[in-house]
Write a protein that holds these residues in place. Sequence first.
Motif, mmCIF file in Angstrom:
data_model
loop_
_atom_site.group_PDB
_atom_site.id
_atom_site.type_symbol
_atom_site.label_atom_id
_atom_site.label_comp_id
_atom_site.label_asym_id
_atom_site.label_seq_id
_atom_site.Cartn_x
_atom_site.Cartn_y
_atom_site.Cartn_z
ATOM 1 N N CYS A 213 28.964 32.068 21.470
ATOM 2 C CA CYS A 213 28.540 31.464 20.205
ATOM 3 C C CYS A 213 27.999 32.575 19.310
ATOM 4 C CB CYS A 213 27.467 30.400 20.457
ATOM 5 S SG CYS A 213 26.879 29.569 18.966
ATOM 6 N N PHE A 214 28.404 32.564 18.046
ATOM 7 C CA PHE A 214 28.046 33.661 17.142
ATOM 8 C C PHE A 214 26.933 33.306 16.171
ATOM 9 C CE2 PHE A 214 32.555 34.138 18.255
ATOM 10 C CZ PHE A 214 32.483 35.355 18.911
ATOM 11 N N ARG A 215 26.387 32.085 16.260
ATOM 12 C CA ARG A 215 25.299 31.707 15.362
ATOM 13 C C ARG A 215 23.979 32.375 15.726
ATOM 14 N NH1 ARG A 215 25.511 26.986 12.498
ATOM 15 N NH2 ARG A 215 23.464 27.639 11.752
ATOM 16 N N PRO A 216 23.614 32.464 17.002
ATOM 17 C CA PRO A 216 22.304 33.063 17.350
ATOM 18 C C PRO A 216 22.307 34.582 17.246
ATOM 19 C CG PRO A 216 23.070 31.530 19.054
ATOM 20 C CD PRO A 216 24.242 31.848 18.180
ATOM 21 N N GLU A 217 22.416 35.105 16.021
ATOM 22 C CA GLU A 217 22.340 36.545 15.809
ATOM 23 C C GLU A 217 20.891 37.015 15.957
ATOM 24 O OE1 GLU A 217 23.816 36.926 11.877
ATOM 25 O OE2 GLU A 217 25.926 36.970 12.467
ATOM 26 N N GLN B 232 15.006 33.247 33.889
ATOM 27 C CA GLN B 232 15.557 31.927 33.600
ATOM 28 C C GLN B 232 17.070 32.009 33.355
ATOM 29 O OE1 GLN B 232 13.438 28.823 31.602
ATOM 30 N NE2 GLN B 232 11.686 30.138 31.204
ATOM 31 N N TYR B 233 17.492 31.958 32.116
ATOM 32 C CA TYR B 233 18.921 31.858 31.817
ATOM 33 C C TYR B 233 19.495 33.125 31.176
ATOM 34 C CZ TYR B 233 17.560 27.078 32.683
ATOM 35 O OH TYR B 233 17.031 25.956 33.268
ATOM 36 N N MET B 234 18.715 33.802 30.348
ATOM 37 C CA MET B 234 19.151 35.075 29.795
ATOM 38 C C MET B 234 19.050 36.146 30.874
ATOM 39 S SD MET B 234 19.957 34.439 26.605
ATOM 40 C CE MET B 234 20.009 36.074 25.861
ATOM 41 N N VAL B 235 20.051 37.027 30.938
ATOM 42 C CA VAL B 235 20.049 38.070 31.960
ATOM 43 C C VAL B 235 18.960 39.092 31.660
ATOM 44 C CG1 VAL B 235 22.516 37.783 32.383
ATOM 45 C CG2 VAL B 235 21.733 39.494 30.739
ATOM 46 N N ALA B 236 18.559 39.825 32.686
ATOM 47 C CA ALA B 236 17.563 40.875 32.504
ATOM 48 C C ALA B 236 18.100 41.937 31.547
ATOM 49 C CB ALA B 236 17.204 41.495 33.852
ATOM 50 N N THR C 269 15.282 32.239 15.500
ATOM 51 C CA THR C 269 15.363 33.313 16.492
ATOM 52 C C THR C 269 15.936 34.599 15.913
ATOM 53 O OG1 THR C 269 17.549 32.530 17.213
ATOM 54 C CG2 THR C 269 15.624 31.659 18.368
ATOM 55 N N ARG C 270 16.539 34.535 14.746
ATOM 56 C CA ARG C 270 17.195 35.716 14.162
ATOM 57 C C ARG C 270 16.212 36.845 13.902
ATOM 58 N NH1 ARG C 270 19.444 37.812 9.202
ATOM 59 N NH2 ARG C 270 21.638 38.395 9.522
ATOM 60 N N LEU D 108 15.134 30.972 23.600
ATOM 61 C CA LEU D 108 16.448 30.512 24.055
ATOM 62 C C LEU D 108 16.360 29.946 25.471
ATOM 63 C CD1 LEU D 108 18.744 33.388 22.706
ATOM 64 C CD2 LEU D 108 18.530 31.073 21.786
ATOM 65 N N ASN D 109 15.598 30.609 26.341
ATOM 66 C CA ASN D 109 15.408 30.094 27.692
ATOM 67 C C ASN D 109 14.777 28.714 27.683
ATOM 68 O OD1 ASN D 109 16.482 32.240 29.183
ATOM 69 N ND2 ASN D 109 14.542 33.354 29.207
ATOM 70 N N ASP D 110 13.783 28.536 26.801
ATOM 71 C CA ASP D 110 13.078 27.265 26.722
ATOM 72 C C ASP D 110 14.024 26.135 26.330
ATOM 73 O OD1 ASP D 110 10.898 25.600 26.906
ATOM 74 O OD2 ASP D 110 10.163 26.025 24.895
ATOM 75 N N HIS D 111 14.887 26.388 25.361
ATOM 76 C CA HIS D 111 15.803 25.339 24.892
ATOM 77 C C HIS D 111 16.935 25.108 25.884
ATOM 78 C CE1 HIS D 111 14.304 24.467 20.759
ATOM 79 N NE2 HIS D 111 13.695 25.625 20.955
#
Length: 457
Positions: A158-162, A180-184, A359-360, A371-374
């Motif tokens: 997805c290209f929206r979360p710049e 959580q979900y985003m990699v280290a 978040t931009r 992002l992890n929270d959502h």
Amino acid sequence: MVIVDSTGIHSLPVVFCGCQNASRWDIQLLDLGLFPGSVRDPQTAFTFQVLDDFALNNLVCKTAILSFHTKLKRMTNMAFPSEVPDHYLPLLGVTQQWQNLRYRKWAGVLYGHDQPLCPRALALFCPACPQPGINIPMNWKEEPREWLYMRSFVMDGCFRPEHLKMTNPWDDISLEDGSQYMVALGPHKDHLQIVIDHKPKSTCHNHKAVSQANADRHDLDATGIGATVCARDGCFAPHSAVNFQKGERYDPLHAFDCSWLMSAILMTLGMLCLIMVLYDVMCQYHVNLKKRISESHHLASAWPSGITMQKGTGLFHVHGHQNSCTPRFSLDYIVGASMIDGEIVETTWRPLDKIAGCTRTMTTSHREETLNDHMGYWNFMKCVNMTSSICRKLKAACLGVESSHEAFEELDGRIDDELRKVWIEQEQEVYARRLEDPSAMDIFNVSSPKGTLFSMA
């Protein structure tokens, strides 16, 4: 002391206990349901209620913390909100800590420097995916239908979360990097230092994922995100989301591979050996997959032996490819794919698109935590609604099996026994070759000369 509550921002006199055995001031505040703005000599405190109120507003209504702070100022002084002292920065820091502590409490993870967070430690996993010892029979290895316990994942970008580059990136502290979900971020950046930048040449149609491969923005630290979700229920896979550095090019997807392999395979302790991975342009992505993995020690170490990976493309996207891609990568030709359409990941971008504007401009760590929270909230709601969803799908599947069985029996009865035997042998042969050579499936790509008319006798 300034007390920030859901009813507004108040300045109240506070007297701490001064007994010899009294706790520290910050501990006294926590005992009263007040979160101190600092550990030493706190001058500001936030009620647990206002922190929970913001967390729910942010997750459900996508309210930015600046908007929430502005609302508190209006509630304090409706006529002259500008007269209310600004406490935006303390609120920003406390909400990050509150979010991290909340996830630690739910996961049963202690807080402290001597307790480092492990990857995926704070993430929710899809409860419906096959997990040995949890939701599948103990003798599952004796099941001849191996595909019955196959895990399926969908990758997409997805290209929206710049994300804009930080002015002072060294002045940034992460509370839950990779948990959580985003990699280290560290291993991901190390991996990107060794990959070879190249412009992929498409052998199929000009798909968006390939044509945007060289989209570059020098002012951006990330041009979007890529993630992996469970193909059946759409839950984000733990430790499975990465930042795209230059569009949806193939190189960042190498770390993407590492993330979903770590979450999908290592989480099962190497017990499940069959997985299915779906991607919009799998026809391009799979070509040099093994070679790219072997060139990176980050990926090679994450790829266990004995794993069989089925590769496919979602039913919506595969029909935008060349005709040859349909039998090679369509889910209609993968044993055990069942009713999966491979497009459920598209629904997961909707909540993330709504917070992309906020978040931009965040710091790198704050963006990762948001992002992890959502993503975690999305998984939580999936778990809450999963019972009714599975029951609804089961009823539809039972009706579909009955009608499909009748249609198949009618068609099968018209075929000559010798011809049926030849077709079965050909099918077994091409499926045995499919994993190493997808072009073997071209036998199913039946074509007829132009102008030929077919009639049903």
